[in-house]
Design a protein around this motif. Structure first.
Motif, PDB file in Angstrom:
ATOM      1  N   ILE A 101       7.047   0.601 -11.673  1.00 35.73           N
ATOM      2  CA  ILE A 101       6.043  -0.459 -11.615  1.00 35.73           C
ATOM      3  C   ILE A 101       6.221  -1.474 -12.754  1.00 35.73           C
ATOM      4  O   ILE A 101       5.911  -2.651 -12.589  1.00 35.73           O
ATOM      5  CB  ILE A 101       4.605   0.135 -11.614  1.00 35.73           C
ATOM      6  N   GLY A 150       0.824  -1.204   0.000  1.00 34.37           N
ATOM      7  CA  GLY A 150       0.000   0.000   0.000  1.00 34.37           C
ATOM      8  C   GLY A 150       0.856   1.250   0.000  1.00 34.37           C
ATOM      9  O   GLY A 150       0.441   2.301  -0.477  1.00 34.37           O
ATOM     10  N   ILE A 157       3.672   0.576  -3.752  1.00 32.85           N
ATOM     11  CA  ILE A 157       3.096   0.414  -5.097  1.00 32.85           C
ATOM     12  C   ILE A 157       2.724   1.782  -5.710  1.00 32.85           C
ATOM     13  O   ILE A 157       3.064   2.044  -6.865  1.00 32.85           O
ATOM     14  CB  ILE A 157       1.892  -0.562  -5.103  1.00 32.85           C
ATOM     15  N   ASP A 210     -10.701  -6.955 -10.025  1.00 33.19           N
ATOM     16  CA  ASP A 210     -10.406  -6.804  -8.604  1.00 33.19           C
ATOM     17  C   ASP A 210     -11.136  -5.581  -8.044  1.00 33.19           C
ATOM     18  O   ASP A 210     -11.487  -4.672  -8.796  1.00 33.19           O
ATOM     19  CB  ASP A 210      -8.885  -6.596  -8.470  1.00 33.19           C
ATOM     20  N   LEU A 231       8.740  -3.826 -11.522  1.00 37.57           N
ATOM     21  CA  LEU A 231       8.222  -4.527 -10.347  1.00 37.57           C
ATOM     22  C   LEU A 231       7.191  -5.583 -10.756  1.00 37.57           C
ATOM     23  O   LEU A 231       7.278  -6.746 -10.363  1.00 37.57           O
ATOM     24  CB  LEU A 231       7.610  -3.512  -9.380  1.00 37.57           C
ATOM     25  N   GLY A 255     -11.535 -10.534   1.937  1.00 42.37           N
ATOM     26  CA  GLY A 255     -11.554  -9.970   3.294  1.00 42.37           C
ATOM     27  C   GLY A 255     -12.521 -10.661   4.239  1.00 42.37           C
ATOM     28  O   GLY A 255     -13.102 -10.023   5.109  1.00 42.37           O
ATOM     29  N   GLU A 302     -13.239 -12.504   7.393  1.00 43.20           N
ATOM     30  CA  GLU A 302     -12.469 -12.595   8.649  1.00 43.20           C
ATOM     31  C   GLU A 302     -13.106 -13.479   9.703  1.00 43.20           C
ATOM     32  O   GLU A 302     -12.490 -13.745  10.732  1.00 43.20           O
ATOM     33  CB  GLU A 302     -12.218 -11.191   9.217  1.00 43.20           C
TER      34      GLU A 302
HETATM   35  P1  C2E Z   1      -5.580  -6.326  -3.292  1.00 47.40           P
HETATM   36  O1  C2E Z   1      -5.124  -6.903  -4.580  1.00 47.40           O
HETATM   37  O2  C2E Z   1      -7.002  -5.925  -3.181  1.00 47.40           O
HETATM   38  O3  C2E Z   1      -5.184  -7.409  -2.190  1.00 47.40           O
HETATM   39  C1  C2E Z   1      -5.933  -7.694  -1.045  1.00 47.40           C
HETATM   40  C2  C2E Z   1      -5.313  -7.102   0.205  1.00 47.40           C
HETATM   41  O4  C2E Z   1      -6.115  -7.416   1.337  1.00 47.40           O
HETATM   42  C3  C2E Z   1      -3.923  -7.647   0.539  1.00 47.40           C
HETATM   43  O5  C2E Z   1      -3.185  -6.593   1.157  1.00 47.40           O
HETATM   44  C4  C2E Z   1      -4.240  -8.749   1.556  1.00 47.40           C
HETATM   45  O6  C2E Z   1      -3.145  -9.047   2.381  1.00 47.40           O
HETATM   46  C5  C2E Z   1      -5.358  -8.100   2.313  1.00 47.40           C
HETATM   47  N1  C2E Z   1      -6.261  -9.067   2.949  1.00 47.40           N
HETATM   48  C6  C2E Z   1      -6.540 -10.338   2.570  1.00 47.40           C
HETATM   49  N2  C2E Z   1      -7.440 -10.907   3.388  1.00 47.40           N
HETATM   50  C7  C2E Z   1      -7.762  -9.976   4.317  1.00 47.40           C
HETATM   51  C8  C2E Z   1      -8.652  -9.969   5.451  1.00 47.40           C
HETATM   52  O7  C2E Z   1      -9.337 -10.938   5.774  1.00 47.40           O
HETATM   53  N3  C2E Z   1      -8.713  -8.812   6.163  1.00 47.40           N
HETATM   54  C9  C2E Z   1      -7.969  -7.708   5.854  1.00 47.40           C
HETATM   55  N4  C2E Z   1      -8.086  -6.622   6.615  1.00 47.40           N
HETATM   56  N5  C2E Z   1      -7.123  -7.679   4.779  1.00 47.40           N
HETATM   57  C10 C2E Z   1      -7.018  -8.808   4.037  1.00 47.40           C
HETATM   58  P2  C2E Z   1      -1.674  -6.282   0.734  1.00 47.40           P
HETATM   59  O8  C2E Z   1      -0.938  -7.565   0.525  1.00 47.40           O
HETATM   60  O9  C2E Z   1      -1.164  -5.309   1.743  1.00 47.40           O
HETATM   61  O10 C2E Z   1      -1.812  -5.572  -0.679  1.00 47.40           O
HETATM   62  C11 C2E Z   1      -2.447  -4.325  -0.811  1.00 47.40           C
HETATM   63  C12 C2E Z   1      -2.640  -3.965  -2.265  1.00 47.40           C
HETATM   64  O11 C2E Z   1      -1.377  -3.738  -2.910  1.00 47.40           O
HETATM   65  C13 C2E Z   1      -3.311  -5.057  -3.104  1.00 47.40           C
HETATM   66  O12 C2E Z   1      -4.704  -5.010  -2.913  1.00 47.40           O
HETATM   67  C14 C2E Z   1      -2.879  -4.674  -4.490  1.00 47.40           C
HETATM   68  O13 C2E Z   1      -3.694  -3.649  -4.986  1.00 47.40           O
HETATM   69  C15 C2E Z   1      -1.482  -4.121  -4.255  1.00 47.40           C
HETATM   70  N6  C2E Z   1      -0.491  -5.173  -4.569  1.00 47.40           N
HETATM   71  C16 C2E Z   1      -0.046  -6.190  -3.800  1.00 47.40           C
HETATM   72  N7  C2E Z   1       0.858  -6.948  -4.468  1.00 47.40           N
HETATM   73  C17 C2E Z   1       0.980  -6.392  -5.705  1.00 47.40           C
HETATM   74  C18 C2E Z   1       1.765  -6.702  -6.874  1.00 47.40           C
HETATM   75  O14 C2E Z   1       2.524  -7.682  -6.917  1.00 47.40           O
HETATM   76  N8  C2E Z   1       1.638  -5.883  -7.960  1.00 47.40           N
HETATM   77  C19 C2E Z   1       0.782  -4.812  -7.940  1.00 47.40           C
HETATM   78  N9  C2E Z   1       0.707  -4.058  -9.046  1.00 47.40           N
HETATM   79  N10 C2E Z   1       0.018  -4.512  -6.874  1.00 47.40           N
HETATM   80  C20 C2E Z   1       0.124  -5.274  -5.775  1.00 47.40           C
END
Ligand code: C2E
Ligand code: CA
Ligand code: CA
Ligand code: CA
Length: 279
Positions: free
Chosen positions: A86, A74, A77, A179, A89, A237, A239
């Motif tokens: 990006i 967060g 990125i 997504d 990455l 999400g 939980e």
């Molecule tokens: P996203 O793709 O919507 O990923 C879901 C986020 O929600 C992930 O956070 C995940 O760890 C978190 N999550 C999953 N289950 C739960 C839950 O039960 N409760 C809560 N509170 N959160 C949950 P993360 O890993 O911090 O990633 C955040 C965002 O960063 C992602 O949202 C995505 O938009 C971006 N991101 C992550 N990895 C990549 C990547 O390799 N490339 C790109 N371009 N973006 C990425």
């Protein structure tokens, strides 16, 4: 930038300066992080609502900074997107996810699809499908075990180009997800044009289903919508057991969330993958 006129002083605050310095330091470090192996992929299982079995996983990037420790996607990125880093990455992530998945299959684990997040800049490039094809060839991963996740908003810019790219990916045999569904502004007519397989309902709606009647109605409608468009629906999400029960009652196909598992490092994810039957 003083020479642009005195009005700029009105907007200049020490805070902004700090933010700017922070951004510059992350940018420089991120550039090196990609080559220095400081990035890592974690994997979060996708689970079948009805059976409770794992039916895929999402790769989520982590940055283990040598001094600052773990920095969340967060935070970095958006900076990677602003600075153009990006491209490298996302390419690293794509390559690593395909390599790891192929390695798991070769080690005898039952095949699962891995989903990779792709930024708006990337899905809008005319050569994106070509790049994916090249990575698949290089890693020997069968395209049916790769999924690309794009946010609803990212495909609402340069939509015609995005649709062409999505069609090319579909032709390759790669699956596609929209997504953060529900947070953007795509219309139903666009949804019909996207050659996608999955809709991922954004977690903000899922979190509210038990106490906010409008969220629970929205989620029900999205599940019906997906059904009408012959798409599979994934709830993000999740939980707790009560939310899962809501999804069961409303026939949502898949879910992800802390209730089943947080994103895991490869060694931990591996323990959840089942070994292929050997005779
Ligand atoms: P996203 O793709 O919507 O990923 C879901 C986020 O929600 C992930 O956070 C995940 O760890 C978190 N999550 C999953 N289950 C739960 C839950 O039960 N409760 C809560 N509170 N959160 C949950 P993360 O890993 O911090 O990633 C955040 C965002 O960063 C992602 O949202 C995505 O938009 C971006 N991101 C992550 N990895 C990549 C990547 O390799 N490339 C790109 N371009 N973006 C990425
Ligand atoms: Ca995602
Ligand atoms: Ca999401
Ligand atoms: Ca998100």
């Amino acid at each position: 930038c003083k020479h642009n006129g005195r009005h700029n002083f009105l907007f200049y605050t020490p805070n902004m300066n700090q933010y700017h310095d922070h951004q510059i330091s992350i940018e420089g470090d991120l550039r090196e992080a990609i080559t220095r192996n400081e990035l890592q992929l974690y994997y979060q299982p996708k689970v079948n609502v009805e059976t409770g079995y794992i039916s895929g996983m999402e790769a989520l990037v982590r940055w283990n900074h040598p001094e600052k420790g773990f920095i969340s996607p967060g935070e970095f990125i958006p900076i990677a997107e602003e600075t153009g880093l990006i491209t490298q990455l996302d390419e690293w992530v794509l390559n690593e996810a395909c390599r790891q998945n192929q390695q798991w299959m070769e080690a005898g684990y039952a095949a699962e699809r891995v989903a990779v997040n792709v930024s708006a800049n990337e899905i809008q490039r005319t050569d994106f499908a070509e790049k994916v094809n090249r990575v698949l060839q290089e890693t020997c991963l069968d395209p049916q075990f790769l999924e690309i996740e794009v946010t609803e908003n990212s495909v609402m810019q340069n939509t015609d180009q995005c649709i062409r790219t999505m069609q090319d990916l579909k032709t390759l045999g790669v699956s596609l997800s929209i997504d953060d569904f529900g947070t953007g502004y795509s219309s139903l007519s666009y949804l019909r044009k996207f050659p996608i397989h999955y809709l991922k309902i954004d977690q903000t709606f899922i979190k509210g289903v038990l106490h906010d009647p409008s969220d629970s109605e929205i989620v029900k409608v999205m599940i019906q919508l997906a059904d009408a468009f012959k798409l599979e629906v994934v709830a993000e999400g999740v939980e707790n057991a009560e939310v899962l029960q809501f999804l069961q009652e409303n026939h949502c196909a898949y879910y992800q969330g802390y209730y089943f598992s947080k994103p895991l490092p490869p060694e931990e994810m591996e323990k959840l993958l089942t070994k292929k039957q050997t005779y």
